[in-house]
Every structure is written in C-alpha cells, then in structure tokens.
Write an enzyme that holds these catalytic residues in place. Sequence first.
Site, PDB file in Angstrom:
ATOM      1  N   SER A  69       0.824  -1.209   0.000  1.00 42.97           N
ATOM      2  CA  SER A  69       0.000   0.000   0.000  1.00 42.97           C
ATOM      3  C   SER A  69       0.859   1.260   0.000  1.00 42.97           C
ATOM      4  O   SER A  69       1.996   1.265   0.492  1.00 42.97           O
ATOM      5  CB  SER A  69      -0.918   0.020   1.221  1.00 42.97           C
ATOM      6  OG  SER A  69      -1.786  -1.086   1.223  1.00 42.97           O
TER       7      SER A  69
HETATM    8  N1  SAH Z   1      -0.998  -4.915   4.137  1.00 48.80           N
HETATM    9  C1  SAH Z   1      -0.277  -5.160   2.913  1.00 48.80           C
HETATM   10  C2  SAH Z   1      -1.108  -4.745   1.705  1.00 48.80           C
HETATM   11  C3  SAH Z   1      -1.132  -5.835   0.704  1.00 48.80           C
HETATM   12  S1  SAH Z   1      -2.296  -5.669  -0.603  1.00 48.80           S
HETATM   13  C4  SAH Z   1       1.087  -4.513   2.910  1.00 48.80           C
HETATM   14  O1  SAH Z   1       1.403  -3.762   3.838  1.00 48.80           O
HETATM   15  O2  SAH Z   1       1.870  -4.776   2.007  1.00 48.80           O
HETATM   16  C5  SAH Z   1      -3.638  -6.663  -0.010  1.00 48.80           C
HETATM   17  C6  SAH Z   1      -3.340  -8.111   0.287  1.00 48.80           C
HETATM   18  O3  SAH Z   1      -4.592  -8.730   0.642  1.00 48.80           O
HETATM   19  C7  SAH Z   1      -2.791  -8.923  -0.883  1.00 48.80           C
HETATM   20  O4  SAH Z   1      -1.575  -9.507  -0.502  1.00 48.80           O
HETATM   21  C8  SAH Z   1      -3.872  -9.978  -1.147  1.00 48.80           C
HETATM   22  O5  SAH Z   1      -3.348 -11.226  -1.543  1.00 48.80           O
HETATM   23  C9  SAH Z   1      -4.546 -10.068   0.221  1.00 48.80           C
HETATM   24  N2  SAH Z   1      -5.911 -10.605   0.207  1.00 48.80           N
HETATM   25  C10 SAH Z   1      -6.914 -10.379  -0.659  1.00 48.80           C
HETATM   26  N3  SAH Z   1      -8.032 -11.054  -0.282  1.00 48.80           N
HETATM   27  C11 SAH Z   1      -7.718 -11.722   0.858  1.00 48.80           C
HETATM   28  C12 SAH Z   1      -8.426 -12.598   1.731  1.00 48.80           C
HETATM   29  N4  SAH Z   1      -9.703 -12.938   1.523  1.00 48.80           N
HETATM   30  N5  SAH Z   1      -7.787 -13.105   2.805  1.00 48.80           N
HETATM   31  C13 SAH Z   1      -6.479 -12.779   3.050  1.00 48.80           C
HETATM   32  N6  SAH Z   1      -5.753 -11.970   2.267  1.00 48.80           N
HETATM   33  C14 SAH Z   1      -6.357 -11.437   1.183  1.00 48.80           C
END
Ligand code: SAH
Length: 228
Positions: A69
């Site tokens: 993000s």
């Molecule tokens: N908090 C992260 C942001 C990653 S983007 C950071 O600091 O880098 C969002 C993430 O949510 C992705 O890695 C994606 O694979 C995950 N995601 C999407 N749907 C999900 C679900 N149902 N359960 C767990 N993770 C999920």
Amino acid sequence: MNKAELIDTFKHQGQRNELIDLLQSKGISNASVLEVMRLIPRHLFLPVDFESHAYEDKAFPIEEGQTISQPYTVAYQTQLLNIKKGDKVLEIGTGSGYQALVLMMLGAELYSIERHALLSQLSIALLKDVIKAFKFKIDYQPHFLVGDGTKGWLQKAPFDKIIVTAAAPAVPKALVNQLNVGGSIIIPVGQSLKTQKMVRLTKKEDGNFSTEVFDEFSFVPLLGENGW
Ligand code: SAH
C-alpha cells in the site's frame, strides 16, 4: 521483496524523513504512527527493482500481482485504528508485511491473514530478519495464517481492532462478529473495484455499530467467501 542485504543508508533515512514530512502535510498527525514509519526501512519490503522509488508516496507491485500500500494509505488506516499498546489486532492481507510491522511496532498483538501462501512465507521471513537486523522492540510475537481472511480468525477472536488492507464490496459480517465491545474495524468499501471509501465501524455496548465514512482510496480486491 529485497532480502539480499538489510542495509539502511543515510540516503534512505533522509528520503524517509522527507516522506514523513509529506505525510504530515497531507494531514497525518498521530505522532506514534509517524515515528514508527520514520523507523521502518520500507525499501526492504519492495522488489529490488523498485528500491530507488521506495520513499515516494506510491503503492508498488509485489509478488502474486499484489501491492504494498501507498505510505499515505498505511498511515491513514493506522491513524484511524488508534492503536493502544496491547491491542489485539487482526490484519486481513499480510502482503509485503510492511503494515504488519507498523502495527507490531505500535505495540499491537498482531494476527495477520494472507490468502497467498508465498506472500505469507516471504513476509514472515523478512519480518524476522528486519526485526533482528534493526533491533526493533516488539512486545508480542506475531501470528500468521494462510487462508481466507473474509471469514476472520474465529479461534483467536475477539479482537480489539481489525484492519482490512484490500477492497471489499461490503463489510463482512464474520469480521464484525469477531470484534470486542468498543473495538473497531477499518475497511475500504466500494461497489466498484476502481475506488472505495474508507469506513470505520465501532461496536457499541448494546451490540450495535456506529459507522463513519472517510476519504476515497483504491485497493486491490479482497477475494474470498465474503469478498469479491
Ligand atoms: N498490508 C499489505 C497490503 C497488501 S495488498 C502490505 O502492507 O503490504 C492486499 C493483500 O490482501 C494482498 O496480498 C492480497 O493477496 C490479500 N488478500 C486479498 N483477499 C484476501 C483474503 N480474503 N484473505 C487474506 N488476504 C487477502
């Protein structure tokens, strides 16, 4: 993720200070949030190719077509969470592990779920290495799970705070059911995958929820049973 060398140069530190000034000018005022983001070497959470851009206020691609993000988004969500030391926090979407470390360094007891096993594995290893290399003080060992975060983590519930770092079509009931009284969930919600509004639901004594709606953001989709 750039695991080759865990080095934080003066240049990185200088760029990070400028980023923190920028976040402040954009309205982030929580001193603890700004302080931990000033300490965390974000460049280590990006693929090597993007390292030189790590302190721009932008989201970048990570493995599995996901993103780390934008710093402003991390700061914004974290500020809304209003973490107190010892809060039991559930994060949905471990991704790069960056947001997880922000929460841990604010004193949260962190539980984080990721649906991609590879991302989870890489983050666990990187967080361990970064915490050790930079001697970061962590009050609680974090807990990670590979699975569908839209269902929450029933065995570990209830939580004081829940942060969803992917775009949801609606607030998953299973998640709010796992909140403590007085606890809140921060989640980007939108009927379109283009943009979402940041929403905070807080559980009241009578079991009902108060709802606050904040600014617009753009996240990768929350996939799963109670997602897209
Ligand atoms: N908090 C992260 C942001 C990653 S983007 C950071 O600091 O880098 C969002 C993430 O949510 C992705 O890695 C994606 O694979 C995950 N995601 C999407 N749907 C999900 C679900 N149902 N359960 C767990 N993770 C999920």
